[in-house]
Write a protein that holds these residues in place. Structure first.
Motif, mmCIF file in Angstrom:
data_model
loop_
_atom_site.group_PDB
_atom_site.id
_atom_site.type_symbol
_atom_site.label_atom_id
_atom_site.label_comp_id
_atom_site.label_asym_id
_atom_site.label_seq_id
_atom_site.Cartn_x
_atom_site.Cartn_y
_atom_site.Cartn_z
ATOM 1 N N MET A 54 0.812 -1.216 0.000
ATOM 2 C CA MET A 54 0.000 0.000 0.000
ATOM 3 C C MET A 54 0.848 1.270 0.000
ATOM 4 N N GLY A 55 2.181 1.109 0.027
ATOM 5 C CA GLY A 55 3.053 2.270 -0.102
ATOM 6 C C GLY A 55 3.626 2.829 1.181
ATOM 7 N N ARG A 56 3.450 2.137 2.273
ATOM 8 C CA ARG A 56 4.035 2.602 3.527
ATOM 9 C C ARG A 56 5.529 2.293 3.508
ATOM 10 N N THR A 57 6.348 3.279 3.862
ATOM 11 C CA THR A 57 7.791 3.127 3.726
ATOM 12 C C THR A 57 8.507 3.170 5.070
ATOM 13 N N ASN A 58 9.695 2.621 5.059
ATOM 14 C CA ASN A 58 10.551 2.607 6.233
ATOM 15 C C ASN A 58 11.997 2.708 5.754
ATOM 16 N N TYR A 59 12.822 3.511 6.453
ATOM 17 C CA TYR A 59 14.203 3.726 6.042
ATOM 18 C C TYR A 59 15.150 3.560 7.227
ATOM 19 N N VAL A 60 16.351 3.121 6.932
ATOM 20 C CA VAL A 60 17.403 3.178 7.938
ATOM 21 C C VAL A 60 17.780 4.647 8.118
ATOM 22 N N ASP A 61 18.156 5.018 9.320
ATOM 23 C CA ASP A 61 18.400 6.432 9.614
ATOM 24 C C ASP A 61 19.430 7.066 8.686
ATOM 25 N N SER A 62 20.437 6.309 8.303
ATOM 26 C CA SER A 62 21.540 6.881 7.531
ATOM 27 C C SER A 62 21.152 7.329 6.126
ATOM 28 N N VAL A 63 19.998 6.887 5.629
ATOM 29 C CA VAL A 63 19.590 7.270 4.276
ATOM 30 C C VAL A 63 18.357 8.166 4.256
ATOM 31 N N LYS A 64 17.783 8.414 5.412
ATOM 32 C CA LYS A 64 16.581 9.254 5.472
ATOM 33 C C LYS A 64 16.870 10.638 4.892
ATOM 34 N N GLY A 65 15.970 11.100 4.040
ATOM 35 C CA GLY A 65 16.143 12.396 3.407
ATOM 36 C C GLY A 65 16.991 12.357 2.147
ATOM 37 N N ARG A 66 17.644 11.237 1.885
ATOM 38 C CA ARG A 66 18.482 11.111 0.687
ATOM 39 C C ARG A 66 17.952 10.048 -0.272
ATOM 40 N N PHE A 67 17.450 8.956 0.259
ATOM 41 C CA PHE A 67 16.949 7.857 -0.562
ATOM 42 C C PHE A 67 15.425 7.833 -0.525
#
Length: 120
Positions: A54-67
């Protein structure tokens, strides 16, 4: 069987951008969560980003805002847009998918990996 094929890796300078793609093919019912992981020599495989159907996303902190991870369910494809690349992003990137291959069977699949190298 289900195959995941990644593309889009390569060599990029720090601050540059790359876009990874992963196409799922074969016989299956539904692709649930999809994600990107990476591994560098001497380290364990690390989760980079995941996305639900459904499009819910999760990121590792080191890539947040970049990936940015995204997917096209109609094309059975997941993408990873990587901006502001850093030397530390150098790794082999693997696509992952949680797939129902029959009414009662759900399995995890991995791609073969694509190399991303960030270097000046």
């Amino acid at each position: 069987q289900v195959q995941l094929v990644e593309s889009g890796g390569g060599l990029e300078q720090p601050g540059g951008s790359l876009r990874l793609s992963c196409l799922a093919s074969g016989k299956f019912f539904t692709i649930y969560d999809m994600g990107w992981y990476r591994r560098t020599p001497g380290k364990q495989r690390e989760l980079v980003a995941t996305i639900t159907r459904m499009g819910r996303t999760n990121y590792v902190d080191s890539v947040k805002g970049r990936f940015t991870i995204s997917r096209d369910n109609a094309k059975n494809t997941v993408y990873l847009q990587m901006n502001s690349l850093q030397l530390e992003d150098t790794a082999v990137y693997y696509c992952n998918a949680d797939v129902s291959v029959s009414m009662f069977v759900r399995q995890d699949y991995w791609g073969q990996g694509t190399q991303v190298t960030v270097s000046s």
